[in-house]
Write an enzyme that holds these catalytic residues in place. Sequence first.
Site, PDB file in Angstrom:
ATOM      1  N   LYS A   1      54.836  63.036  21.918  1.00 27.61           N
ATOM      2  CA  LYS A   1      56.176  63.368  21.417  1.00 27.61           C
ATOM      3  C   LYS A   1      56.104  64.476  20.367  1.00 27.61           C
ATOM      4  CE  LYS A   1      58.593  59.292  22.868  1.00 27.61           C
ATOM      5  NZ  LYS A   1      59.493  58.202  22.655  1.00 27.61           N
TER       6      LYS A   1
ATOM      7  N   LYS B   1      54.894  58.896  33.738  1.00 29.69           N
ATOM      8  CA  LYS B   1      55.777  57.718  33.817  1.00 29.69           C
ATOM      9  C   LYS B   1      57.255  58.134  33.834  1.00 29.69           C
ATOM     10  CE  LYS B   1      56.988  56.444  29.166  1.00 29.69           C
ATOM     11  NZ  LYS B   1      57.691  55.424  28.472  1.00 29.69           N
TER      12      LYS B   1
ATOM     13  N   LYS C   1      63.010  58.145  29.698  1.00 29.97           N
ATOM     14  CA  LYS C   1      64.387  58.470  29.302  1.00 29.97           C
ATOM     15  C   LYS C   1      64.504  59.914  28.850  1.00 29.97           C
ATOM     16  CE  LYS C   1      65.610  54.048  27.157  1.00 29.97           C
ATOM     17  NZ  LYS C   1      64.492  53.617  26.308  1.00 29.97           N
TER      18      LYS C   1
HETATM   19  N1  AQP Z   1      58.122  54.081  33.331  1.00 29.55           N
HETATM   20  C1  AQP Z   1      58.065  52.853  32.853  1.00 29.55           C
HETATM   21  N2  AQP Z   1      57.564  51.850  33.610  1.00 29.55           N
HETATM   22  C2  AQP Z   1      57.507  50.584  33.122  1.00 29.55           C
HETATM   23  N3  AQP Z   1      57.947  50.221  31.896  1.00 29.55           N
HETATM   24  C3  AQP Z   1      58.474  51.181  31.109  1.00 29.55           C
HETATM   25  N4  AQP Z   1      59.003  51.166  29.865  1.00 29.55           N
HETATM   26  C4  AQP Z   1      59.395  52.421  29.535  1.00 29.55           C
HETATM   27  N5  AQP Z   1      59.123  53.276  30.534  1.00 29.55           N
HETATM   28  C5  AQP Z   1      58.556  52.543  31.542  1.00 29.55           C
HETATM   29  C6  AQP Z   1      59.161  49.959  29.044  1.00 29.55           C
HETATM   30  O1  AQP Z   1      60.543  49.808  28.726  1.00 29.55           O
HETATM   31  C7  AQP Z   1      60.659  49.165  27.451  1.00 29.55           C
HETATM   32  C8  AQP Z   1      61.699  49.858  26.598  1.00 29.55           C
HETATM   33  O2  AQP Z   1      61.292  51.187  26.391  1.00 29.55           O
HETATM   34  P1  AQP Z   1      61.813  52.061  25.167  1.00 29.55           P
HETATM   35  O3  AQP Z   1      63.259  52.064  25.127  1.00 29.55           O
HETATM   36  O4  AQP Z   1      61.142  51.653  23.908  1.00 29.55           O
HETATM   37  O5  AQP Z   1      61.354  53.479  25.580  1.00 29.55           O
HETATM   38  P2  AQP Z   1      59.927  54.084  25.790  1.00 29.55           P
HETATM   39  O6  AQP Z   1      58.854  53.102  25.937  1.00 29.55           O
HETATM   40  O7  AQP Z   1      59.714  55.077  24.707  1.00 29.55           O
HETATM   41  O8  AQP Z   1      60.027  54.762  27.185  1.00 29.55           O
HETATM   42  P3  AQP Z   1      61.166  55.597  27.798  1.00 29.55           P
HETATM   43  O9  AQP Z   1      62.302  54.694  28.154  1.00 29.55           O
HETATM   44  O10 AQP Z   1      60.645  56.327  28.920  1.00 29.55           O
HETATM   45  O11 AQP Z   1      61.601  56.567  26.650  1.00 29.55           O
HETATM   46  P4  AQP Z   1      60.885  57.925  26.173  1.00 29.55           P
HETATM   47  O12 AQP Z   1      61.389  58.965  27.083  1.00 29.55           O
HETATM   48  O13 AQP Z   1      61.386  58.058  24.785  1.00 29.55           O
HETATM   49  O14 AQP Z   1      59.406  57.757  26.264  1.00 29.55           O
HETATM   50  C9  AQP Z   1      59.267  49.181  26.817  1.00 29.55           C
HETATM   51  O15 AQP Z   1      58.734  47.869  26.894  1.00 29.55           O
HETATM   52  C10 AQP Z   1      58.477  50.107  27.691  1.00 29.55           C
HETATM   53  O16 AQP Z   1      57.125  49.706  27.772  1.00 29.55           O
END
Ligand code: AQP
Length: 326
Positions: free
Chosen positions: A113, A193, A196
Amino acid sequence: MERKTVFSGLQPTGNVHVGNYLGALRNWVKLQDDYDCIYCIVDLHAITTEYDIAHFANDRRGAAKVLMACGVDPERSLFYYQSQVPQHTELAWILGTITGTGQLSRMTQFKDKADKAGSNLGLFAYPVLMAADILLYRADAVPVGEDQKQHLELTRDLAERFNSRFGDEFPVPDPIIPEHGARVMSLQDPTAKMSKSDPDEGSRILVLDDPDTIRAKLKRAVTDSGSEVRLDWETKPGVSNLIEMMSLFTGTAIADIEAEYGSGGYGRFKEAVAEAVIAGLAPIRSAYRNLDDAEVERLMQRGALDARTKAEGFQQKVRKRVGLAG
Ligand code: AQP
């Protein structure tokens, strides 16, 4: 026997995708049967990267609604917005005093990030706040996707370090990572992966996407050379991602999917995956439409009140341990 405690959080960006759902949220919902569950919209984590200030309050409620639509039940779980429970940040500060900056600078999420959006202290300290979220309630287990494994390791280290320096206070929490679906991949780059924050909307399926959008996104999903529908993450990551998604949405075994679609070509298979995802998400879309904004907000405020009471009881013990209370 006393029920164990589960904690987990989700960032409110309004873009809850099937990775979040299959990797974490489905587990959150199931765990409500057997655990005391505490679930949190982690808004303080979300402001560590660029965000839309004008729409943030709305996005936050949107995320709460999606979770309720998925089955997070405020009558059975403690469910609230992180920023409304100040004990999270107080504990994060205390844990920060026993966290090495070297360990934090090795966190892959921070490196990724910071490379993309630039670094700041909040982003650097993100894993410490996450550790505080979990340890605040003495959680025994944390349902997360694979990407959060390293942060969970840090949380475990901090619990052990705190216990040995100040006396036994925190259980060392275990991750609950699903065997399948723990790492749902991007539809446009199956080596990354699903996320968001990916600027390409076509890389992810949102839980609230309408059927035509889902069909279009899956039609455009990157597949691999050849035409055989077979699970092989090494040589066929795109197809393997879709096979796993279909298996998770339908409950069909991977071998049965391979047998049915193996030689029918990618086009036919992608259409079938789209219908499986649409059917799997339909109840969530319909539950979402039936939720009332004012009622959701009322439930979240009630959750925060209960969470503050619970958190304060625990946090006073920490203050005593570290010498901040008589
Ligand atoms: N691609 C994924 N496959 C499986 N699990 C996933 N998680 C996120 N992406 C995947 C799980 O979703 C939960 C909530 O995630 P978050 O809101 O904390 O966001 P994050 O982990 O930072 O991942 P995002 O949603 O993709 O956001 P960004 O783009 O900011 O990195 C967590 O339990 C996560 O493991």
